[in-house]
Design a protein around this motif. Structure first.
Motif, short mmCIF file in Angstrom:
data_model
loop_
_atom_site.label_atom_id
_atom_site.label_comp_id
_atom_site.label_asym_id
_atom_site.label_seq_id
_atom_site.Cartn_x
_atom_site.Cartn_y
_atom_site.Cartn_z
N GLU A 29 20.52 30.18 33.10
CA GLU A 29 20.92 31.66 32.68
C GLU A 29 21.00 32.65 33.76
O GLU A 29 21.98 33.42 33.72
CB GLU A 29 19.71 32.21 31.42
N SER A 30 20.13 32.27 34.79
CA SER A 30 20.05 33.43 35.86
C SER A 30 21.40 33.32 36.65
O SER A 30 22.17 34.26 37.14
CB SER A 30 19.05 33.35 36.88
N MET A 31 21.86 31.81 36.78
CA MET A 31 23.03 31.61 37.59
C MET A 31 24.20 32.39 36.81
O MET A 31 25.12 32.56 37.53
CB MET A 31 23.26 30.02 37.63
N ILE A 32 24.30 31.91 35.49
CA ILE A 32 25.55 32.57 34.82
C ILE A 32 25.60 33.93 34.74
O ILE A 32 26.62 34.87 35.02
CB ILE A 32 25.38 31.91 33.08
N ASN A 54 34.67 33.36 29.43
CA ASN A 54 33.40 32.88 29.31
C ASN A 54 33.19 31.31 29.71
O ASN A 54 32.50 31.09 30.46
CB ASN A 54 32.72 33.21 27.94
N ILE A 55 34.42 30.95 29.01
CA ILE A 55 34.45 29.30 29.63
C ILE A 55 34.68 29.20 31.03
O ILE A 55 33.96 28.29 31.80
CB ILE A 55 35.63 28.61 28.71
N LEU A 56 35.65 29.99 31.60
CA LEU A 56 35.83 29.95 33.08
C LEU A 56 34.47 29.96 33.83
O LEU A 56 34.41 29.51 34.96
CB LEU A 56 36.76 30.93 33.46
N MET A 57 33.79 31.12 33.41
CA MET A 57 32.63 31.37 34.00
C MET A 57 31.64 30.20 34.16
O MET A 57 30.93 29.96 35.05
CB MET A 57 32.01 32.50 33.47
N GLY A 58 31.37 29.65 32.81
CA GLY A 58 30.70 28.45 32.71
C GLY A 58 30.89 27.23 33.68
O GLY A 58 30.36 26.67 34.19
#
Length: 313
Positions: free
Chosen positions: A66-69, A107-111
């Protein structure tokens, strides 16, 4: 001096600071005209929503992800602040991309970006040291020695990486903001008023730093893999991958413990991480500290924290 755990944390972003407290986070950035732009958003943790944060060792894995995201999300937001600050007309291609890339796709791209970054880090700092250390099998079959060499190689790679990127002007500025972040948290947790003067004289090292987490992971992995003897490269790779979550979970618990308590034992186990922070935190100037204070005050009532915990000050 009395020191009280605040629970607030953050990271440096482009020309600014992200601060997180419970289910809220803020970003504050210094613009080219000298002004400070800041935002505040909600951040509901999955680990808290499903009570995973109450399960020792397992919670560390989810907190790390979660911190990475959140880190990549806030870095992207700070980059958008900088782009908005530059008065340039966007190209037709940029306009097209902005229209087509909706929030869901973003959001998908960030994931995907986060997963890719984690994979690269695993290859460089976990699998590459395992491969290099396996070359020592030509000289010895001592698995304890080879595991130790693997850990040393991992630490050398990490230090070399930090040293290399710190030569970049932008990274140097980021490390200064990193220092400002730590100084603000130390100032709060020592019961001082949150102002530029007090922040500047506070320490730029903090026990709950991400750098310390990485160092703890590397140290734990040395001792951990000493007791998993294997001379087969494939088995070594698989074991490193399988035990990453467990090592991350143990490291998180150690970091969490160190952040909450102050004694000689905690100081001892925190030393390696604090030393390494000498590479990732630089002394900030007053303008960078002002940005950090702005980010803190968006999500944290330091005056109430002081009243509740430092009655004698």
């Amino acid at each position: 001096m009395k020191k009280v755990y605040s629970g607030i944390g953050g990271q440096a972003v482009l020309e600014g600071i992200m601060m997180k407290n419970k289910n809220k986070y803020s970003i504050a950035c210094r613009l080219n005209d000298g002004s400070i732009k800041s935002i505040e958003n909600d951040c509901i943790s999955i680990s808290e929503k499903y009570k995973i944060n109450k399960i020792p060792f397992l919670r560390g894995v989810f907190m790390f992800i979660e911190s990475m995201i959140l880190g990549y999300k806030t870095l992207t937001l700070s980059a958008s602040f900088m782009e908005d600050d530059i008065e340039e007309k966007p190209s037709k291609f940029e306009v097209f991309i902005e229209k087509k890339l909706n929030k869901k796709f973003f959001n998908i791209l960030m994931g995907i970006t986060t997963i890719f970054s984690i994979l690269i880090a695993i290859i460089i700092f976990m699998l590459l040291p395992a491969f290099i250390s396996s070359l020592f099998l030509f000289f010895t079959n001592n698995s304890f020695f080879i595991a130790f060499i693997e850990g040393i190689i991992r630490i050398i790679l990490f230090i070399s990486y930090i040293k290399a990127i710190s030569k970049m002007k932008e990274i140097k500025r980021t490390f200064e903001y990193h220092g400002a972040e730590h100084k603000c948290i130390n100032c709060i947790e020592n019961g001082l008023d949150l102002n530029v003067e007090n922040v500047l004289k506070s320490s730029k090292e903090h026990k709950r730093c991400g750098t310390s987490f990485v160092v703890i992971v590397m140290i734990i992995s040395i001792f951990f893999f000493m007791f998993i003897p294997t001379n087969t490269l494939l088995v070594k790779f698989v074991s490193r991958l399988l035990f990453i979550p467990l090592i991350a979970g143990i490291s998180y618990e150690i970091l969490r413990f160190a952040g909450k308590f102050n004694n000689k034992f905690v100081d001892f186990i925190s030393k390696p991480g604090m030393w390494m922070q000498g590479l990732t935190t630089y002394e900030p100037d007053k303008y960078e500290v002002e940005v950090a204070i702005c980010a803190v005050e968006k999500v944290f009532d330091w005056k109430k924290f002081k009243e509740d915990n430092f009655y004698d000050l």
